[in-house]
Design a protein around this motif. Structure first.
Motif, PDB file in Angstrom:
ATOM      1  N   PHE A  18      40.041  55.009  32.831  1.00 19.56           N
ATOM      2  CA  PHE A  18      40.775  53.890  32.254  1.00 19.56           C
ATOM      3  C   PHE A  18      40.614  52.630  33.090  1.00 19.56           C
ATOM      4  O   PHE A  18      40.500  51.522  32.556  1.00 19.56           O
ATOM      5  CB  PHE A  18      42.255  54.240  32.122  1.00 19.56           C
ATOM      6  N   GLY A  19      40.596  52.799  34.420  1.00 20.14           N
ATOM      7  CA  GLY A  19      40.459  51.637  35.294  1.00 20.14           C
ATOM      8  C   GLY A  19      39.119  50.948  35.166  1.00 20.14           C
ATOM      9  O   GLY A  19      39.008  49.746  35.421  1.00 20.14           O
ATOM     10  N   SER A  58      34.753  45.008  47.100  1.00 24.98           N
ATOM     11  CA  SER A  58      35.818  45.888  47.590  1.00 24.98           C
ATOM     12  C   SER A  58      37.167  45.601  46.932  1.00 24.98           C
ATOM     13  O   SER A  58      38.051  46.465  46.934  1.00 24.98           O
ATOM     14  CB  SER A  58      35.948  45.759  49.111  1.00 24.98           C
ATOM     15  N   ARG A  59      37.341  44.400  46.380  1.00 23.11           N
ATOM     16  CA  ARG A  59      38.602  44.068  45.734  1.00 23.11           C
ATOM     17  C   ARG A  59      38.568  44.309  44.219  1.00 23.11           C
ATOM     18  O   ARG A  59      39.612  44.290  43.580  1.00 23.11           O
ATOM     19  CB  ARG A  59      38.949  42.596  46.006  1.00 23.11           C
ATOM     20  N   ASP A  60      37.402  44.497  43.668  1.00 26.07           N
ATOM     21  CA  ASP A  60      37.263  44.698  42.217  1.00 26.07           C
ATOM     22  C   ASP A  60      37.146  46.190  41.918  1.00 26.07           C
ATOM     23  O   ASP A  60      36.059  46.717  41.704  1.00 26.07           O
ATOM     24  CB  ASP A  60      36.038  43.943  41.687  1.00 26.07           C
ATOM     25  N   TRP A  61      38.286  46.865  41.899  1.00 25.32           N
ATOM     26  CA  TRP A  61      38.278  48.299  41.684  1.00 25.32           C
ATOM     27  C   TRP A  61      37.817  48.666  40.273  1.00 25.32           C
ATOM     28  O   TRP A  61      37.352  49.773  40.043  1.00 25.32           O
ATOM     29  CB  TRP A  61      39.672  48.870  41.942  1.00 25.32           C
ATOM     30  N   ASN A  62      37.950  47.751  39.332  1.00 26.13           N
ATOM     31  CA  ASN A  62      37.459  48.035  37.982  1.00 26.13           C
ATOM     32  C   ASN A  62      35.951  48.205  37.983  1.00 26.13           C
ATOM     33  O   ASN A  62      35.409  49.091  37.297  1.00 26.13           O
ATOM     34  CB  ASN A  62      37.878  46.926  37.016  1.00 26.13           C
ATOM     35  N   LEU A  63      35.248  47.399  38.759  1.00 27.00           N
ATOM     36  CA  LEU A  63      33.788  47.528  38.850  1.00 27.00           C
ATOM     37  C   LEU A  63      33.400  48.779  39.646  1.00 27.00           C
ATOM     38  O   LEU A  63      32.420  49.454  39.310  1.00 27.00           O
ATOM     39  CB  LEU A  63      33.197  46.283  39.502  1.00 27.00           C
ATOM     40  N   ILE A  64      34.162  49.077  40.681  1.00 24.61           N
ATOM     41  CA  ILE A  64      33.884  50.279  41.472  1.00 24.61           C
ATOM     42  C   ILE A  64      34.091  51.529  40.629  1.00 24.61           C
ATOM     43  O   ILE A  64      33.285  52.471  40.674  1.00 24.61           O
ATOM     44  CB  ILE A  64      34.776  50.306  42.729  1.00 24.61           C
ATOM     45  N   SER A 107      40.380  43.100  36.829  1.00 21.73           N
ATOM     46  CA  SER A 107      40.656  43.311  38.246  1.00 21.73           C
ATOM     47  C   SER A 107      42.150  43.296  38.540  1.00 21.73           C
ATOM     48  O   SER A 107      42.635  44.042  39.399  1.00 21.73           O
ATOM     49  CB  SER A 107      39.949  42.239  39.077  1.00 21.73           C
ATOM     50  N   ALA A 108      42.901  42.464  37.815  1.00 24.82           N
ATOM     51  CA  ALA A 108      44.343  42.391  38.028  1.00 24.82           C
ATOM     52  C   ALA A 108      45.051  43.636  37.504  1.00 24.82           C
ATOM     53  O   ALA A 108      45.984  44.148  38.128  1.00 24.82           O
ATOM     54  CB  ALA A 108      44.902  41.144  37.339  1.00 24.82           C
ATOM     55  N   GLU A 109      44.599  44.155  36.368  1.00 20.98           N
ATOM     56  CA  GLU A 109      45.228  45.342  35.777  1.00 20.98           C
ATOM     57  C   GLU A 109      45.014  46.579  36.635  1.00 20.98           C
ATOM     58  O   GLU A 109      45.932  47.362  36.877  1.00 20.98           O
ATOM     59  CB  GLU A 109      44.666  45.592  34.375  1.00 20.98           C
ATOM     60  N   VAL A 110      43.795  46.759  37.095  1.00 19.10           N
ATOM     61  CA  VAL A 110      43.456  47.986  37.803  1.00 19.10           C
ATOM     62  C   VAL A 110      44.113  48.041  39.174  1.00 19.10           C
ATOM     63  O   VAL A 110      44.287  49.128  39.752  1.00 19.10           O
ATOM     64  CB  VAL A 110      41.922  48.123  37.935  1.00 19.10           C
ATOM     65  N   SER A 111      44.506  46.905  39.716  1.00 18.21           N
ATOM     66  CA  SER A 111      45.135  46.881  41.029  1.00 18.21           C
ATOM     67  C   SER A 111      46.493  47.574  41.039  1.00 18.21           C
ATOM     68  O   SER A 111      47.000  47.933  42.100  1.00 18.21           O
ATOM     69  CB  SER A 111      45.298  45.433  41.508  1.00 18.21           C
ATOM     70  N   LYS A 112      47.070  47.787  39.848  1.00 21.27           N
ATOM     71  CA  LYS A 112      48.355  48.489  39.751  1.00 21.27           C
ATOM     72  C   LYS A 112      48.191  50.010  39.835  1.00 21.27           C
ATOM     73  O   LYS A 112      49.166  50.724  40.050  1.00 21.27           O
ATOM     74  CB  LYS A 112      49.037  48.129  38.437  1.00 21.27           C
ATOM     75  N   PHE A 113      46.963  50.493  39.630  1.00 23.62           N
ATOM     76  CA  PHE A 113      46.638  51.921  39.707  1.00 23.62           C
ATOM     77  C   PHE A 113      47.587  52.748  38.834  1.00 23.62           C
ATOM     78  O   PHE A 113      48.248  53.685  39.306  1.00 23.62           O
ATOM     79  CB  PHE A 113      46.685  52.418  41.154  1.00 23.62           C
TER      80      PHE A 113
END
Length: 276
Positions: free
Chosen positions: A34-35, A237-243, A40-46
């Motif tokens: 889903f992430g 490293s800050r864009d967990w959606n791309l990772i 990038s802002a949405e996925v930071s909430k995990f």
């Protein structure tokens, strides 16, 4: 409490423990999937939830910026050649060890079996590869992977080959077949289930590994997909959606292979371990 009730209670406890263990796998998996479609802002909430807007562009960005096309081809070459080399050498060695009943053969079998528990010494291996002149090349990684999986493969092959009657070998020898002829004409067609199992197991272990390519591949152009995640994380490293999108794309080949070949894994392990 009767024996039947005790058995039922034990089964319930085992099922509960397995369900909890499954949650430990499913929750991170859903978080990753889903992430990968979030901003990038949405996925930071995990949080495990559907994204407000499905960002398929994340995968396009990862594919272009991460150089996954080249990494995918590198992974296919390394895993494919490693699996083929391991299948050929391990099956041939297991055939000799299973057919020649001597103290030396028993010693060699135990020597190979030690490879299941003996860890790899990275520093020593690097020195050996440097001495051979292969350090930094794809060849060194292929040879290391083929060698690391040899112990488990020989264990499966020898167990199955021992169940094949020696009378088949003797008939072939009487008809003028050589040792190689017996192996390729008699044994090889019979070990197809084990071949499939070894190929899938080697592919999965090689494809998912990051340690050996990190130490032995000095050129980033030869890196595999798991190692591309390591490089991609350094840039985003800050864009967990791309990772997460990179992780999903890296996992897809192994997932497809496992789903298509899981019946061969079960049959091959049964043939190689139970019959032995």
């Amino acid at each position: 409490m009767s024996f039947t009730r005790k058995l039922a209670l034990r089964n319930y406890i085992v099922e509960i423990v397995l369900l909890i263990a499954c949650l430990g796998i499913i929750i991170p998996l859903l978080l990753m999937i889903f992430g990968s479609f979030m901003t990038s802002a949405e996925v930071s909430k995990f949080q495990i939830r559907f994204p407000d807007k499905w960002m398929f562009s994340n995968y396009v960005t990862v594919f272009k910026e991460g150089g996954l096309a080249r990494a995918f081809l590198n992974g296919i070459v390394i895993t494919g050649v490693s699996a083929l080399l391991n299948i050929f050498t391990s099956s041939a060695a297991a055939f000799i060890l299973a057919r020649r009943e001597s103290k030396f053969s028993s010693f060699l079998y135990l020597f190979f079996f030690m490879g299941l528990i003996a860890p790899m010494s990275t520093i020593t291996t690097i020195r050996v590869v440097q001495w051979l002149g292969f350090y930094g090349s794809v060849t060194s990684v292929i040879l290391i992977y083929a060698a690391l999986n040899t112990a488990f493969s020989i264990f499966l092959y020898s167990g199955f080959i021992k169940s094949v009657p020696k009378a088949l070998d003797e008939v072939a020898f009487l008809e003028g077949a050589s040792l190689l002829g017996v192996f390729f004409r008699i044994i090889t067609p019979l070990i197809v289930p084990v071949n499939a199992t070894v190929a899938i197991m080697v592919f999965m272990s090689v494809w998912n590994d990051i340690t050996i390519p990190l130490y032995f591949l000095t050129d980033s152009k030869t890196w595999t997909m798991p190692l591309s995640i390591y490089n991609f994380y350094g840039k985003y490293s800050r864009d967990w959606n791309l990772i997460f999108a990179d992780l999903v794309m890296t996992s897809i080949p192994v997932l497809i292979l496992y789903l298509l070949g899981q019946k061969y894994i079960v049959s091959g392990l049964t043939a190689g371990a139970v019959k032995g």
